[in-house]
Design a protein around this motif. Structure first.
Motif, mmCIF file in Angstrom:
data_model
loop_
_atom_site.group_PDB
_atom_site.id
_atom_site.type_symbol
_atom_site.label_atom_id
_atom_site.label_comp_id
_atom_site.label_asym_id
_atom_site.label_seq_id
_atom_site.Cartn_x
_atom_site.Cartn_y
_atom_site.Cartn_z
ATOM 1 N N ALA A 292 -1.745 10.764 -27.502
ATOM 2 C CA ALA A 292 -2.418 10.639 -26.207
ATOM 3 C C ALA A 292 -3.301 9.388 -26.180
ATOM 4 N N PRO A 331 -2.249 16.308 -22.283
ATOM 5 C CA PRO A 331 -2.873 15.095 -22.833
ATOM 6 C C PRO A 331 -2.030 13.836 -22.575
ATOM 7 N N LEU A 332 -0.691 13.999 -22.605
ATOM 8 C CA LEU A 332 0.165 12.836 -22.366
ATOM 9 C C LEU A 332 0.177 12.472 -20.884
ATOM 10 N N ALA A 335 -2.962 10.814 -20.031
ATOM 11 C CA ALA A 335 -2.987 9.459 -20.595
ATOM 12 C C ALA A 335 -2.176 8.506 -19.722
#
Ligand code: GLC
Length: 340
Positions: A292, A331-332, A335
């Motif tokens: 991330a 989280p990805l 991001a």
């Protein structure tokens, strides 16, 4: 008089209709086009597998909706035409496969996503570029002809990551010829092209482009490779030794990305070409916090320089989306989509 008024009315509504129907990106510069392309995601490991589903991904209409609703602007569609194309002249592409690509393009457009359709993994071409040249060009003749009426939000990418026996000289030559063929039927469609050695930034200086105003230059970014490709079987046996490599977002790590992207930006400015970061991602064998942090850093550095970008990839080994849990890996996704 009334008749004249009616006629004027009709003409006005016709003009209004035509104006509202006009494709949104028809007359814009390639720099504006790149801004619209914005942030995207690769629908990887689906149509780029030897046969769809062989690598575990079967495209679904829902994927396009999910991608749009999450906030992405485009999808990149990697396509392995080679395994759906006759080995002898006239190298006919399987009509059923074309229909599958038609469907994917239509789904992208139905969800107001722009789409970059490429040619991916033409293995025979990478091994024997000269021997495969005619076939490669014949494929582009058919693809260009098929999508000549597609809206401008559909871009073509001539070849993903030219490498192996496709050296810079050959690539400049082959790309130029493919572009001429595409331009016969698609006069001002955006065409994406990147340098040799897997679209590496360091190879930008070897790319020689014709004076065509609608070219978008692409690079891919997976540095540090031993972090992004830890445990990736296709990266060779040593990739298992890289397992456990972390990425913490230290000033040195950030500076390395900044230095690489500064090179790409400087090349773009010097050659007056916009830049598309067509792939970047860290494989799922790395820990999620590191992934991330890295993804956020790369995505932000790209946006800060005006590059459009597409994460590698949607729902497979690098997946930002978990197809089993049917949810984004938060989280990805954060991001990728956090603005600035
Ligand atoms: C390239 C390859 C793709 C691979 C990705 C990450 O796009 O074509 O198959 O998964 O890079 O290594």
């Amino acid at each position: 008089m009334i008749r004249l008024l009616r006629l004027l009315c009709c003409l006005c509504s016709l003009c209004f209709f035509l104006l509202t129907m006009a494709p949104a990106h028809a007359a814009e510069s390639i720099f504006q086009y790149n801004q619209h392309l914005g942030r995207g995601i690769n629908l990887g490991n689906a149509l780029d597998a030897p046969k769809e589903s062989e690598w575990g991904v079967t495209l679904q209409a829902d994927y396009f909706r999910l991608i749009k609703e999450a906030g992405f602007d485009h999808v990149r569609l990697p396509v392995r035409w080679e395994t759906h194309c006759a080995g002898t002249a006239p190298y006919t592409i399987d009509p059923a496969f074309f229909e599958r690509v038609d469907w994917a393009i239509a789904e992208a457009r139905r969800n107001q996503l722009m789409i970059v359709v490429n040619m991916h993994h033409h293995e025979a071409f990478e091994k024997d570029p000269d021997g495969q040249k005619e076939r490669f060009l014949a494929m582009w003749r058919q693809i260009a002809e098929r999508y000549r009426e597609a809206p401008p939000e559909v871009a073509f990418e001539i070849y993903n990551e030219p490498s192996k026996n496709i050296d810079a000289q050959k690539w400049n030559d082959f790309f130029g010829e493919a572009l001429k063929i595409v331009r016969r039927t698609n006069h001002d469609r955006c065409v994406v092209v990147g340098p040799v050695q897997w679209n590496s930034i360091d190879q930008l200086p070897s790319l020689e482009l014709p004076a065509d105003p609608q070219l978008l230059v692409t690079v891919h970014y997976y540095q540090p490779f031993h972090f992004t490709h830890q445990g990736a079987s296709w990266a060779g046996p040593e990739s298992t030794k890289w397992l456990g490599t972390k990425w913490t977002g230290s000033p040195t790590e950030i500076a390395a990305i900044a230095a690489d992207f500064a090179k790409a930006a400087a090349w773009g400015e010097a050659h007056h070409r916009p830049i598309y970061l067509g792939e970047f991602g860290a494989f799922s064998k790395a820990d999620i916090d590191s992934r991330a942090l890295w993804t956020a850093a790369v995505s932000r550095q790209a946006a800060a320089r005006g590059f459009s970008s597409a994460y590698w990839e949607f729902c497979s080994g690098f997946g930002a989306y978990d197809p089993e849990a049917k949810e984004w890996r938060k989280p990805l996704l954060d991001a990728l989509l956090r603005r600035k």
